[in-house]
Design a protein around this motif. Structure first.
Motif, PDB file in Angstrom:
ATOM      1  N   ASP A 182      38.784  40.716  34.743  1.00 15.35           N
ATOM      2  CA  ASP A 182      38.822  41.718  33.685  1.00 15.35           C
ATOM      3  C   ASP A 182      39.506  41.074  32.487  1.00 15.35           C
ATOM      4  O   ASP A 182      40.505  40.377  32.665  1.00 15.35           O
ATOM      5  CB  ASP A 182      39.640  42.951  34.123  1.00 15.35           C
ATOM      6  CG  ASP A 182      38.804  43.926  34.965  1.00 15.35           C
ATOM      7  OD1 ASP A 182      37.638  43.614  35.271  1.00 15.35           O
ATOM      8  OD2 ASP A 182      39.338  44.999  35.315  1.00 15.35           O
TER       9      ASP A 182
ATOM     10  N   GLU B 193      41.220  47.321  29.422  1.00 20.38           N
ATOM     11  CA  GLU B 193      40.030  46.564  29.828  1.00 20.38           C
ATOM     12  C   GLU B 193      38.912  46.623  28.789  1.00 20.38           C
ATOM     13  O   GLU B 193      38.398  47.682  28.471  1.00 20.38           O
ATOM     14  CB  GLU B 193      39.509  47.123  31.162  1.00 20.38           C
ATOM     15  CG  GLU B 193      38.258  46.393  31.630  1.00 20.38           C
ATOM     16  CD  GLU B 193      37.565  47.081  32.806  1.00 20.38           C
ATOM     17  OE1 GLU B 193      38.219  47.867  33.517  1.00 20.38           O
ATOM     18  OE2 GLU B 193      36.364  46.829  32.990  1.00 20.38           O
TER      19      GLU B 193
ATOM     20  N   GLY C  56      34.592  43.570  31.983  1.00 25.31           N
ATOM     21  CA  GLY C  56      34.676  43.466  33.443  1.00 25.31           C
ATOM     22  C   GLY C  56      33.556  42.555  33.903  1.00 25.31           C
ATOM     23  O   GLY C  56      32.418  42.716  33.462  1.00 25.31           O
TER      24      GLY C  56
HETATM   25 MG    MG Z   1      35.582  47.456  35.139  1.00 26.67          MG
END
Ligand code: MG
Ligand code: 4AD
Length: 469
Positions: free
Chosen positions: A384, A392, A395
């Motif tokens: 991440d 975040e 990802g």
């Molecule tokens: Mg994610």
């Protein structure tokens, strides 16, 4: 009425004075002056600044129309581009004619005063006429342009993956159903269940949560690909960082492992931020004054210095030793929450952080099981990318390329390998190590504009209990 000679205000404002020009746009403000003329600020969306039009009372429609212009009116102006005496601009237009194309009045919701973002969401169809939403729209456009430029320059192929799909990529069961069955009286099977065999696609179908699985099939033929499209999540998250409909950019590379993936993510983000810095200076200046005085400096810092890379295990260790009182307690095995992600990137490292090798249990089935992990703590080759304020932003992972391991991971998550037969075929026929990631477009635009709510960086946000416009 054709407008062949219309020039963009962006171009006029950077031109030397002289000559007759034609422009068209919407009135932002009107200021009458004592000497028998008025100043009309006109904006056409091409840039942050409005151009000043000087209209003299000698104009035939001065009393009846021009002096009565209000915010929101649309006008066509022909006049001389002249050096400006006023502050804040080098040129202005001395109008030879002002044609009122469309009237407005005092009910126009975007009056020249400060509006709250909540109010502007209620008039989302008109909010692009504010300085703020104009800036956000132009920055969003630049981010998209820069995404394509980056991938095209690195020989990635742009692939269109389907919006309607039968497979749940993230295995999280957060999909919107696509159906043409009569919801009040659907056909039933003899057992009394809804008979989706009679539905439009003769099976259950959904809006995609990610183009990754289909993207992988093209990466495992074309080498390097990227997708860029809308994705949908029926997740009941009411946060400033979640939308039910958002755009995702998903590159996928064959012959690559997790560190290649992280290298790509870092190069990619830096290139996009650099483009915005270079190509949207006025919008960024405006946004930093409004949202965050450190905005430009933060973006420059990111472009110029390497990202931090740590493993999940190291991250948990730092979080446990931080002495912070977390709302969600941390220990090895739990998923990181936004408060943890923000602490790592805002307080601990003060730069983007790539966290790798998460516990297998908390990540999707397609992520590659790490060979070297302790048997009681299995991890996957996930990553991440975390950034300040957002948490975040990306990802991704190396993908499980071993057929048997992948099948058992699918089963372990309560799914049927048969439903993924075509995905598994990639592992049956010429499997290769490969990796990829997903970047959320709106979170990226949020990050570069400093906007605090994701609902203000997409024209028409879709969130639980709201799909207006
Ligand atoms: Mg994610
Ligand atoms: O981490 P996510 O769920 O990853 C995937 O979907 C993978 N299939 C990507 C891949 O490996 N090809 O989502 C990727 C990114 C997140 O990091 C976040 O930026 C954004 O998509 N995102 C959202 N943005 C807005 N609203 C939501 N509900 C989002 N969910 C994810």
């Amino acid at each position: 009425m054709a407008f062949p000679s219309r020039r963009l205000i962006k171009a006029l404002l950077s031109s030397p004075p002289g000559g007759q020009v034609t422009l068209a746009g919407w009135v932002r403000t009107l200021r009458a002056s004592k000497g028998g003329f008025c100043f009309v600020a006109v904006n056409d969306g091409s840039c942050q600044a409005s151009i000043q039009v000087v209209a003299d009372q000698a104009l035939p429609n001065y009393d009846a129309e021009v002096s009565r212009l209000t915010p929101g009116c649309s006008v066509l102006v022909v006049g001389e581009l002249a050096a400006s005496q006023g502050k804040g601009q080098t040129v202005e237009v001395k109008a030879a004619s002002v044609t009122v194309l469309g009237k407005s009045d005092e009910t126009f919701p975007i009056q020249p005063k400060k509006h709250t973002l909540e109010f502007l969401r209620e008039v989302a169809h008109l909010r692009a006429r504010t300085n703020l939403f104009g800036a956000v729209a132009r920055v969003r456009n630049e981010v998209c342009r820069a995404v394509h430029e980056f991938f095209q320059s690195e020989s990635f192929l742009y692939v269109h993956t389907p919006v309607i799909t039968a497979s749940d990529c993230e295995g999280a069961g957060q999909m919107f159903r696509v159906s043409t069955l009569d919801a009040s009286e659907p056909p039933r099977t003899p057992e009394g269940k809804v008979d989706f065999g009679q539905d439009f696609f003769s099976r259950q179908a959904y809006l995609t949560v990610s183009g990754q699985l289909e993207g992988e099939t093209y990466a495992c033929a074309m080498g390097r690909i990227y997708t860029f499209g809308p994705t949908f999540r029926a997740e009941n998250s009411n946060t400033p960082r979640h939308l039910s409909e958002f755009w995702m950019i998903e590159p996928e590379l064959a012959f690559a492992d997790l560190s290649d993936d992280a290298d790509l993510a870092e190069r990619f983000l830096k290139s996009v931020f650099k483009s915005v810095l270079e190509r949207c200076p006025d919008d960024l200046t405006f946004l930093s004054e409004r949202n965050d005085p450190t905005l430009v400096e933060t973006l420059r810092g990111i472009v110029e210095s390497p990202f931090v890379r740590i493993t999940y295990t190291e991250a948990v260790d730092l979080l446990e030793k931080s002495g912070k009182k977390w709302e969600f307690p941390v220990s090895w095995g739990v998923d990181l929450q936004t408060e943890h992600e923000r602490w790592l990137t805002e307080e601990k490292f003060r730069k983007p952080v790539v966290v790798t090798d998460y516990p297998a249990k908390i990540k999707a089935f397609y992520m590659r099981l790490n060979d070297g992990a302790a048997p009681e703590r299995p991890t996957v080759a996930a990553m991440d990318v975390l950034v300040p304020k957002i948490g975040e932003l990306i990802g991704g992972s190396q993908r499980e390329e071993r057929l048997e391991v992948l099948e058992s991971r699918i089963r372990a998550q309560g799914m049927d390998p048969k439903d993924y037969w075509w995905y598994l075929d990639l592992r049956r026929y010429g499997t290769v190590p490969h990796a990829g990631f997903g970047l959320g477009l709106e979170r990226t635009v949020q990050f570069v504009t400093g906007m605090s709510n994701i609902r203000d960086v997409i024209p028409y946000p879709r969130v639980p209990r709201s799909a207006d416009f």
